[in-house]
Design an enzyme around this catalytic site. Sequence first.
Site, PDB file in Angstrom:
ATOM      1  N   CYS A 132       6.550  10.443  44.938  1.00 37.82           N
ATOM      2  CA  CYS A 132       5.375  10.857  45.760  1.00 37.82           C
ATOM      3  C   CYS A 132       5.417  12.575  45.970  1.00 37.82           C
ATOM      4  O   CYS A 132       6.351  13.262  45.687  1.00 37.82           O
ATOM      5  CB  CYS A 132       5.046  10.290  46.962  1.00 37.82           C
ATOM      6  SG  CYS A 132       6.146  10.669  48.428  1.00 37.82           S
ATOM      7  N   LYS A 134       5.577  15.019  48.166  1.00 35.39           N
ATOM      8  CA  LYS A 134       6.535  15.856  48.826  1.00 35.39           C
ATOM      9  C   LYS A 134       8.018  15.563  48.451  1.00 35.39           C
ATOM     10  O   LYS A 134       8.811  16.171  49.217  1.00 35.39           O
ATOM     11  CB  LYS A 134       6.145  15.832  50.408  1.00 35.39           C
ATOM     12  CG  LYS A 134       4.700  16.625  50.728  1.00 35.39           C
ATOM     13  CD  LYS A 134       4.332  17.501  49.995  1.00 35.39           C
ATOM     14  CE  LYS A 134       2.906  17.912  50.123  1.00 35.39           C
ATOM     15  NZ  LYS A 134       2.134  16.870  49.604  1.00 35.39           N
ATOM     16  N   SER A 480      -5.233  18.564  47.578  1.00 29.05           N
ATOM     17  CA  SER A 480      -4.714  17.756  46.848  1.00 29.05           C
ATOM     18  C   SER A 480      -4.810  17.981  45.160  1.00 29.05           C
ATOM     19  O   SER A 480      -5.687  18.780  44.996  1.00 29.05           O
ATOM     20  CB  SER A 480      -5.397  16.118  46.927  1.00 29.05           C
ATOM     21  OG  SER A 480      -4.953  15.329  45.816  1.00 29.05           O
TER      22      SER A 480
END
Length: 572
Positions: A132, A134, A480
């Site tokens: 994902c 991070k 995002s």
Amino acid sequence: MTDSPEVRDQILNARSRPLVEGVDRSAARSMFKAIGLTDDDLNKPIIGIANTWTEIGPCNFHLRRLAAKIKEGVKMAGGTPLEFNTVTISDGITMGTEGMKTSLISREVIADSIELVARGNYFDGLIVLNSCDKTIPGTIMALIRMDIPGLALYGGSIAPGSYRGKDVTVQAVFEAMGAYAAGRITYDELKEIEDVACPGPGACGGQFTANTMSMVGEILGICPMGFNDVPAEDSVKDDVSRKLGEIIMHMIAEDLRPSQIITRKGLENAIAAVTGSGGSTNGVLHTLAFAREAGIPMTLEDIETISRRTPLLADMLPTGRFTAIDLYKAGGIRLFAQRMLEGGYLDGSAMTVTGRTLAEEAAGARETPGQEVVRPLDNPVNKSGGLHVLTGNLAPQGGVVKLKGIEPMKFSGPARIFNREEDAFHAVQNREIKAGDVIVIRYEGPRGGPGMREMLQVTAAIVGQGLGSDVMLITDGRFSGATRGLMVGHIAPEAMIGGPIGLLEEGDIVTIDVEGRTLNVELSDDELAARRARWQAPDPHYTSGVMAKYARLVAQADDGAVTNSAVGLVRD
């Protein structure tokens, strides 16, 4: 004369010997034997496997399976794998809540935790498994810090969902929420999209942050080319996972380390890949973080220069048509790299973890006949890259916007002020934002949030209401990778430390000039100075724990929002 197997083993396991060799390490060996290891296992190179598996969300849900395959490959190659885990936060699940503040902070915790385990256990090599948003930069930052033979593998993209015959991703859900609020779709239609958008394990399917950073990993050379873009649920993912064992053992034998791969040349290639693929603005933040961790000079101005000379060649969501799996089917990141190299937009001499150069790795690209994902050099999506760095009296240290080229090049409107994301979202949902407005969301920066929340819930609601080209949003927070439209983030300095965005008042006229790369408010220097003299910082949201610790240590967005004080670049 060829070294004997025993001599070769001594070379390959040199780093782990202080932990497990000698009479004074008997207790350590005894504890390892308690988990099933033998003397033979402990005499082999010890390879740390850092796993970011979690049950919370689809992105990393399948990583236990891949870790098992990696360990098989390490054993087959003559090493002893030792798996350990670290944290992860799902951006998609926490989006729009206070919990989203933990996302960027988790990048630092991931890097810190892997560094601690690797330093404490004297690994001969290190493989980091991520998926994902991070976990990708966090694991790579740990590799940079340790600088032992190491590499990363991305868990792969989720398959697209299918909504009435059309491929959809989680982006469609967020935009459907805005459409429902505007009365453009029914609740049943929203629920139908919600139910199908995420059909199984894997990271969000467009060229959002996870797939942007996956591409960065391969182009940067710290991930083996052709491995990352294999989809999460494809059986080939198991095969490439096993192959990591052979690669890591070769890296140890050659003492090939991240410092030989993550260079200025490699970082410039990475930025070109982000901008040439229409990737996430978070690619800017994380690449700057890599540079700071590695002690390599790099600025927003460097990124702007690269973006100006790099065409947008990949037609991918959120600004384009195709998903990450479409790219894989078209020829993958290898094809994209080959096209970029043909145009002179990448430096093919950069080294990769396989010991081959980027050009050598890209040479094996196979383009699927008729594919439309990676455009030809003479027919790009846009002549310059998707990232633009803006400066002006509202962003003295810069701000970042991602555009496809169809958005307004100039925009001017009255500021609508919100001191937290939730208030802005409610205003959008309640139809209080009108065409021509400039939404300002502040005190959401690295220190003010803390943690630079992503604003996808707000930006998607704007797009869902049909205002994507009629409303601008600026913030000292982030976006995002699924965000699209005239949205400027990463504004530095942030409001919490007295940045100009914190001085704005309702109705001030804010102007963006994309071609001029400027972001300004129509106020005199004297007026800004008078407001600054009256301004007082608000109380911090957290006074103890990891959130407060992060706020005390974090640098501004133009320094990658890193907390590693060793870089010497934390500043007010």
